[in-house]
Write a protein that holds these residues in place. Structure first.
Motif, PDB file in Angstrom:
ATOM      1  N   SER A 104       0.855  -1.188   0.000  1.00 56.03           N
ATOM      2  CA  SER A 104       0.000   0.000   0.000  1.00 56.03           C
ATOM      3  C   SER A 104       0.885   1.230   0.000  1.00 56.03           C
ATOM      4  O   SER A 104       1.845   1.330   0.754  1.00 56.03           O
ATOM      5  CB  SER A 104      -0.886   0.010   1.241  1.00 56.03           C
ATOM      6  N   GLY A 105       0.507   2.164  -0.858  1.00 60.02           N
ATOM      7  CA  GLY A 105       1.241   3.418  -0.950  1.00 60.02           C
ATOM      8  C   GLY A 105       0.481   4.514  -0.246  1.00 60.02           C
ATOM      9  O   GLY A 105      -0.441   4.268   0.536  1.00 60.02           O
ATOM     10  N   PRO A 106       0.839   5.761  -0.530  1.00 63.57           N
ATOM     11  CA  PRO A 106       0.130   6.874   0.088  1.00 63.57           C
ATOM     12  C   PRO A 106      -1.325   6.937  -0.395  1.00 63.57           C
ATOM     13  O   PRO A 106      -1.618   6.711  -1.566  1.00 63.57           O
ATOM     14  CB  PRO A 106       0.919   8.096  -0.368  1.00 63.57           C
ATOM     15  N   GLY A 107      -2.238   7.246   0.527  1.00 65.38           N
ATOM     16  CA  GLY A 107      -3.667   7.293   0.182  1.00 65.38           C
ATOM     17  C   GLY A 107      -4.176   5.887  -0.060  1.00 65.38           C
ATOM     18  O   GLY A 107      -3.899   4.962   0.670  1.00 65.38           O
ATOM     19  N   ASN A 108      -4.931   5.717  -1.105  1.00 64.63           N
ATOM     20  CA  ASN A 108      -5.451   4.396  -1.483  1.00 64.63           C
ATOM     21  C   ASN A 108      -4.645   3.776  -2.610  1.00 64.63           C
ATOM     22  O   ASN A 108      -5.125   2.853  -3.265  1.00 64.63           O
ATOM     23  CB  ASN A 108      -6.916   4.515  -1.906  1.00 64.63           C
ATOM     24  N   ASP A 109      -3.456   4.263  -2.874  1.00 62.35           N
ATOM     25  CA  ASP A 109      -2.635   3.761  -3.977  1.00 62.35           C
ATOM     26  C   ASP A 109      -1.913   2.480  -3.583  1.00 62.35           C
ATOM     27  O   ASP A 109      -1.766   2.153  -2.417  1.00 62.35           O
ATOM     28  CB  ASP A 109      -1.615   4.815  -4.393  1.00 62.35           C
ATOM     29  N   PHE A 110      -1.458   1.780  -4.636  1.00 62.15           N
ATOM     30  CA  PHE A 110      -0.653   0.569  -4.456  1.00 62.15           C
ATOM     31  C   PHE A 110       0.648   0.770  -5.202  1.00 62.15           C
ATOM     32  O   PHE A 110       0.724   1.497  -6.195  1.00 62.15           O
ATOM     33  CB  PHE A 110      -1.371  -0.649  -5.039  1.00 62.15           C
ATOM     34  N   MET A 111       1.707   0.064  -4.734  1.00 69.59           N
ATOM     35  CA  MET A 111       3.005   0.125  -5.407  1.00 69.59           C
ATOM     36  C   MET A 111       3.513  -1.292  -5.577  1.00 69.59           C
ATOM     37  O   MET A 111       3.343  -2.135  -4.690  1.00 69.59           O
ATOM     38  CB  MET A 111       3.987   0.963  -4.591  1.00 69.59           C
ATOM     39  N   VAL A 112       4.162  -1.538  -6.730  1.00 69.07           N
ATOM     40  CA  VAL A 112       4.739  -2.851  -6.991  1.00 69.07           C
ATOM     41  C   VAL A 112       6.020  -2.667  -7.800  1.00 69.07           C
ATOM     42  O   VAL A 112       6.104  -1.793  -8.666  1.00 69.07           O
ATOM     43  CB  VAL A 112       3.739  -3.792  -7.713  1.00 69.07           C
ATOM     44  N   ARG A 113       7.026  -3.505  -7.488  1.00 72.33           N
ATOM     45  CA  ARG A 113       8.301  -3.468  -8.212  1.00 72.33           C
ATOM     46  C   ARG A 113       8.341  -4.655  -9.154  1.00 72.33           C
ATOM     47  O   ARG A 113       7.904  -5.747  -8.810  1.00 72.33           O
ATOM     48  CB  ARG A 113       9.459  -3.555  -7.202  1.00 72.33           C
ATOM     49  N   VAL A 114       8.895  -4.419 -10.359  1.00 72.32           N
ATOM     50  CA  VAL A 114       9.030  -5.498 -11.333  1.00 72.32           C
ATOM     51  C   VAL A 114      10.378  -5.364 -12.037  1.00 72.32           C
ATOM     52  O   VAL A 114      10.829  -4.269 -12.360  1.00 72.32           O
ATOM     53  CB  VAL A 114       7.853  -5.519 -12.354  1.00 72.32           C
ATOM     54  N   LYS A 115      11.025  -6.506 -12.234  1.00 73.58           N
ATOM     55  CA  LYS A 115      12.289  -6.572 -12.968  1.00 73.58           C
ATOM     56  C   LYS A 115      12.007  -7.415 -14.203  1.00 73.58           C
ATOM     57  O   LYS A 115      11.512  -8.542 -14.088  1.00 73.58           O
ATOM     58  CB  LYS A 115      13.369  -7.218 -12.092  1.00 73.58           C
ATOM     59  N   TYR A 116      12.307  -6.844 -15.383  1.00 80.75           N
ATOM     60  CA  TYR A 116      11.955  -7.552 -16.620  1.00 80.75           C
ATOM     61  C   TYR A 116      13.028  -7.340 -17.676  1.00 80.75           C
ATOM     62  O   TYR A 116      13.885  -6.456 -17.571  1.00 80.75           O
ATOM     63  CB  TYR A 116      10.596  -7.100 -17.145  1.00 80.75           C
ATOM     64  N   ARG A 117      12.946  -8.134 -18.734  1.00 80.59           N
ATOM     65  CA  ARG A 117      13.858  -8.060 -19.878  1.00 80.59           C
ATOM     66  C   ARG A 117      12.983  -7.929 -21.115  1.00 80.59           C
ATOM     67  O   ARG A 117      12.012  -8.677 -21.273  1.00 80.59           O
ATOM     68  CB  ARG A 117      14.686  -9.345 -19.919  1.00 80.59           C
ATOM     69  N   ALA A 118      13.340  -6.979 -22.002  1.00 82.17           N
ATOM     70  CA  ALA A 118      12.563  -6.769 -23.232  1.00 82.17           C
ATOM     71  C   ALA A 118      13.454  -6.112 -24.274  1.00 82.17           C
ATOM     72  O   ALA A 118      14.504  -5.555 -23.956  1.00 82.17           O
ATOM     73  CB  ALA A 118      11.350  -5.902 -22.948  1.00 82.17           C
ATOM     74  N   LYS A 119      13.005  -6.173 -25.548  1.00 83.46           N
ATOM     75  CA  LYS A 119      13.767  -5.534 -26.639  1.00 83.46           C
ATOM     76  C   LYS A 119      13.596  -4.023 -26.552  1.00 83.46           C
ATOM     77  O   LYS A 119      12.522  -3.525 -26.256  1.00 83.46           O
ATOM     78  CB  LYS A 119      13.271  -6.022 -28.000  1.00 83.46           C
ATOM     79  N   ASN A 120      14.695  -3.320 -26.848  1.00 86.01           N
ATOM     80  CA  ASN A 120      14.629  -1.854 -26.885  1.00 86.01           C
ATOM     81  C   ASN A 120      14.479  -1.379 -28.322  1.00 86.01           C
ATOM     82  O   ASN A 120      14.270  -2.185 -29.234  1.00 86.01           O
ATOM     83  CB  ASN A 120      15.843  -1.244 -26.185  1.00 86.01           C
ATOM     84  N   SER A 121      14.637  -0.090 -28.558  1.00 80.80           N
ATOM     85  CA  SER A 121      14.454   0.484 -29.899  1.00 80.80           C
ATOM     86  C   SER A 121      15.480  -0.019 -30.896  1.00 80.80           C
ATOM     87  O   SER A 121      15.243  -0.006 -32.106  1.00 80.80           O
ATOM     88  CB  SER A 121      14.543   2.009 -29.827  1.00 80.80           C
ATOM     89  N   PHE A 122      16.642  -0.444 -30.424  1.00 77.57           N
ATOM     90  CA  PHE A 122      17.703  -0.919 -31.317  1.00 77.57           C
ATOM     91  C   PHE A 122      17.612  -2.410 -31.595  1.00 77.57           C
ATOM     92  O   PHE A 122      18.433  -2.960 -32.319  1.00 77.57           O
ATOM     93  CB  PHE A 122      19.073  -0.582 -30.693  1.00 77.57           C
ATOM     94  N   GLY A 123      16.630  -3.092 -31.000  1.00 78.93           N
ATOM     95  CA  GLY A 123      16.455  -4.525 -31.229  1.00 78.93           C
ATOM     96  C   GLY A 123      17.228  -5.376 -30.253  1.00 78.93           C
ATOM     97  O   GLY A 123      17.178  -6.598 -30.328  1.00 78.93           O
ATOM     98  N   GLY A 124      17.982  -4.768 -29.358  1.00 75.86           N
ATOM     99  CA  GLY A 124      18.713  -5.523 -28.347  1.00 75.86           C
ATOM    100  C   GLY A 124      17.878  -5.662 -27.084  1.00 75.86           C
ATOM    101  O   GLY A 124      16.938  -4.914 -26.846  1.00 75.86           O
ATOM    102  N   TYR A 125      18.230  -6.659 -26.285  1.00 78.10           N
ATOM    103  CA  TYR A 125      17.504  -6.877 -25.039  1.00 78.10           C
ATOM    104  C   TYR A 125      18.107  -6.040 -23.927  1.00 78.10           C
ATOM    105  O   TYR A 125      19.332  -5.928 -23.818  1.00 78.10           O
ATOM    106  CB  TYR A 125      17.541  -8.360 -24.636  1.00 78.10           C
ATOM    107  N   ALA A 126      17.273  -5.459 -23.108  1.00 79.40           N
ATOM    108  CA  ALA A 126      17.713  -4.661 -21.971  1.00 79.40           C
ATOM    109  C   ALA A 126      16.951  -5.105 -20.740  1.00 79.40           C
ATOM    110  O   ALA A 126      15.773  -5.427 -20.812  1.00 79.40           O
ATOM    111  CB  ALA A 126      17.454  -3.181 -22.232  1.00 79.40           C
ATOM    112  N   ILE A 127      17.632  -5.132 -19.595  1.00 81.91           N
ATOM    113  CA  ILE A 127      16.994  -5.484 -18.336  1.00 81.91           C
ATOM    114  C   ILE A 127      16.674  -4.185 -17.609  1.00 81.91           C
ATOM    115  O   ILE A 127      17.529  -3.315 -17.451  1.00 81.91           O
ATOM    116  CB  ILE A 127      17.913  -6.378 -17.485  1.00 81.91           C
TER     117      ILE A 127
END
Length: 196
Positions: free
Chosen positions: A154-177
């Motif tokens: 739970s974040g401030p007020g009624n908000d929620f917060m979550v952390r995520v670590k992911y890998r995906a292609k960037n604009s150059f076609g390479g993978y970035a974490i």
């Protein structure tokens, strides 16, 4: 002995009464004519008269009407009993099943209403709203590989917060974490994304 012929009605005063006496007029043998007439009388006596035939026909008609009435009652009972049986055996069972399914759905809806809108999946720890956000905003959504999900807090007020670590292609076609923190409101809409 006087004998009158039963066939031609001719009187024969010279008749002896023997078995084979014959009529002098027509030649009929008296004993045979008498036997034939006795047979005919017996047949007439055994043959029903018109009145007897009418009575027998009426009795038969009454019996047929009674049988039709009895069959009608049996068919009416079957017409009521069979659909009633079908309803209780088939639709009645389905009605009970539908009732139990409605009860289960209502219980699921109550549990879902009690659960927070934003939560980690019990299966893989993912957060549905964040996953949908990433698939809409990444350059190549099919390249998304989540490495790690953080717990929803739970974040401030009624908000929620979550952390995520992911890998995906960037604009150059390479993978970035990348590792980001998502801020979601009480309805599950993403309100902000920040890098860690």
């Amino acid at each position: 002995m006087l004998k009158t012929c039963q066939k031609c009605h001719h009187p024969n005063p010279s008749s002896t009464g023997a078995e084979f006496d014959a009529c002098p007029e027509c030649g009929a043998i008296y004993s045979r004519v008498d036997a034939a007439q006795a047979t005919q009388a017996a047949a007439r006596a055994s043959t029903p008269t018109n009145l007897e035939r009418v009575r027998a026909a009426k009795a038969d008609e009454r019996q047929r009407k009674t049988l039709r009435w009895q069959y009608g009652i049996i068919l009416a009972c079957l017409a009521v009993a069979i659909p009633n049986w079908i309803y209780h055996e088939i639709w009645g069972a389905y009605a009970q099943q539908r009732k139990s399914e409605r009860t289960a759905r209502a219980a699921d809806a109550a549990r879902a209403a009690a659960a927070p809108v934003v939560s980690n999946s019990a299966w893989n720890g993912s957060v549905l709203q964040v996953e949908q956000y990433l698939k809409r905003h990444l350059k190549d959504p099919s390249s998304l590989e989540v490495i790690e999900w953080g717990n929803v807090v739970s974040g401030p007020g009624n908000d929620f917060m979550v952390r995520v670590k992911y890998r995906a292609k960037n604009s150059f076609g390479g993978y970035a974490i990348e590792q980001k923190v998502f801020r979601l409101d009480a309805n599950g809409a993403v309100r902000g994304v920040s890098d860690i």
